[in-house]
Design a protein around this motif. Structure first.
Motif, PDB file in Angstrom:
ATOM      1  N   ARG A 170       0.817  -1.219   0.000  1.00 15.29           N
ATOM      2  CA  ARG A 170       0.000   0.000   0.000  1.00 15.29           C
ATOM      3  C   ARG A 170       0.852   1.270   0.000  1.00 15.29           C
ATOM      4  O   ARG A 170       1.940   1.305   0.577  1.00 15.29           O
ATOM      5  N   LYS A 171       0.320   2.299  -0.625  1.00 14.35           N
ATOM      6  CA  LYS A 171       0.927   3.622  -0.632  1.00 14.35           C
ATOM      7  C   LYS A 171       1.225   4.034   0.812  1.00 14.35           C
ATOM      8  O   LYS A 171       0.413   3.826   1.714  1.00 14.35           O
ATOM      9  N   GLY A 172       2.428   4.589   1.017  1.00 11.84           N
ATOM     10  CA  GLY A 172       2.826   5.059   2.342  1.00 11.84           C
ATOM     11  C   GLY A 172       3.486   4.011   3.214  1.00 11.84           C
ATOM     12  O   GLY A 172       3.988   4.334   4.294  1.00 11.84           O
ATOM     13  N   THR A 173       3.520   2.761   2.768  1.00  9.50           N
ATOM     14  CA  THR A 173       4.139   1.695   3.559  1.00  9.50           C
ATOM     15  C   THR A 173       5.642   1.889   3.628  1.00  9.50           C
ATOM     16  O   THR A 173       6.303   2.126   2.615  1.00  9.50           O
ATOM     17  N   ARG A 174       6.191   1.797   4.815  1.00  7.71           N
ATOM     18  CA  ARG A 174       7.646   1.808   5.004  1.00  7.71           C
ATOM     19  C   ARG A 174       8.107   0.381   4.737  1.00  7.71           C
ATOM     20  O   ARG A 174       7.792  -0.536   5.490  1.00  7.71           O
ATOM     21  N   ILE A 175       8.839   0.190   3.642  1.00  8.57           N
ATOM     22  CA  ILE A 175       9.145  -1.150   3.156  1.00  8.57           C
ATOM     23  C   ILE A 175      10.394  -1.738   3.792  1.00  8.57           C
ATOM     24  O   ILE A 175      10.408  -2.894   4.218  1.00  8.57           O
ATOM     25  N   ARG A 222       3.127   5.026  -4.013  1.00 10.19           N
ATOM     26  CA  ARG A 222       1.787   4.655  -4.473  1.00 10.19           C
ATOM     27  C   ARG A 222       1.607   3.181  -4.176  1.00 10.19           C
ATOM     28  O   ARG A 222       2.569   2.508  -3.768  1.00 10.19           O
ATOM     29  N   THR A 223       0.416   2.665  -4.366  1.00  8.91           N
ATOM     30  CA  THR A 223       0.201   1.227  -4.169  1.00  8.91           C
ATOM     31  C   THR A 223       0.953   0.472  -5.265  1.00  8.91           C
ATOM     32  O   THR A 223       0.879   0.825  -6.441  1.00  8.91           O
ATOM     33  N   ILE A 224       1.708  -0.531  -4.853  1.00  9.14           N
ATOM     34  CA  ILE A 224       2.558  -1.316  -5.754  1.00  9.14           C
ATOM     35  C   ILE A 224       1.956  -2.709  -5.884  1.00  9.14           C
ATOM     36  O   ILE A 224       1.637  -3.354  -4.882  1.00  9.14           O
ATOM     37  N   LYS A 225       1.810  -3.175  -7.110  1.00  8.03           N
ATOM     38  CA  LYS A 225       1.212  -4.489  -7.369  1.00  8.03           C
ATOM     39  C   LYS A 225       2.243  -5.600  -7.179  1.00  8.03           C
ATOM     40  O   LYS A 225       3.445  -5.398  -7.395  1.00  8.03           O
ATOM     41  N   ALA A 226       1.769  -6.780  -6.832  1.00  7.28           N
ATOM     42  CA  ALA A 226       2.631  -7.960  -6.739  1.00  7.28           C
ATOM     43  C   ALA A 226       3.319  -8.159  -8.086  1.00  7.28           C
ATOM     44  O   ALA A 226       2.703  -8.015  -9.136  1.00  7.28           O
TER      45      ALA A 226
END
Length: 158
Positions: A25-30, A103-107
């Motif tokens: 999800r957008k904003g996720t600290r990866i 932004r939201t990143i897809k698998a």
């Protein structure tokens, strides 16, 4: 990191890359960008970019006194490639560097951020060739270097 939302594998951009294994999800600290913390002088001593036609980009400047060398004690973050149209960004907080989703990143999508490497002196053409970008984005600048100041002005006026 237990059960990270990504994996490292061969990248069509450059060498190895980091790919989402599930939606992020957008904003996720990866992930945190980690490695040995050294002075800028030590980083320059370790990596003489003038001697390399295709230098590795494993250093991350935190501030005037600190550079993270991901080649020493680094993690998967060192494999995140540059893109001129990134889906992630680097965020520095309390002298630590994190990669977060813009932004939201897809698998299956490759994680990227804009390296915006510092431009120095009048050798821009040589630097652009040495740090050539292979992201393939429609707005690709052609180099991993930060946009020229006059390019920024042009884009605002268009």
């Amino acid at each position: 990191m237990r059960n990270p939302p990504f994996e490292v594998r061969q990248s069509p951009i450059q060498g190895m890359g980091v790919f989402a294994t599930r939606r992020i999800r957008k904003g996720t600290r990866i992930i945190e960008y980690v490695g040995e913390r050294v002075s800028p002088e030590e980083a320059d001593r370790r990596y003489d970019d003038d001697l390399s036609e295709h230098p590795h980009v494993l250093l991350f400047t935190v501030d005037k006194r600190t550079v993270i060398d991901a080649a020493v004690g680094g993690n998967e973050a060192r494999f995140i490639n540059h893109s001129c149209e990134p889906n992630c960004e680097s965020v520095t907080e309390k002298r630590r560097v994190y990669i977060e989703a813009l932004r939201t990143i897809k698998a299956g999508e490759e994680l990227t951020y804009d390296y915006s490497l510092t431009r120095e002196g009048d050798d821009d053409l040589e630097m652009e060739q040495r740090y050539a970008c292979r992201c393939g984005a429609g707005t690709c600048r052609g180099a991993m270097l930060a946009p020229r100041k006059d390019d920024h002005k042009k884009n605002k006026s268009q």
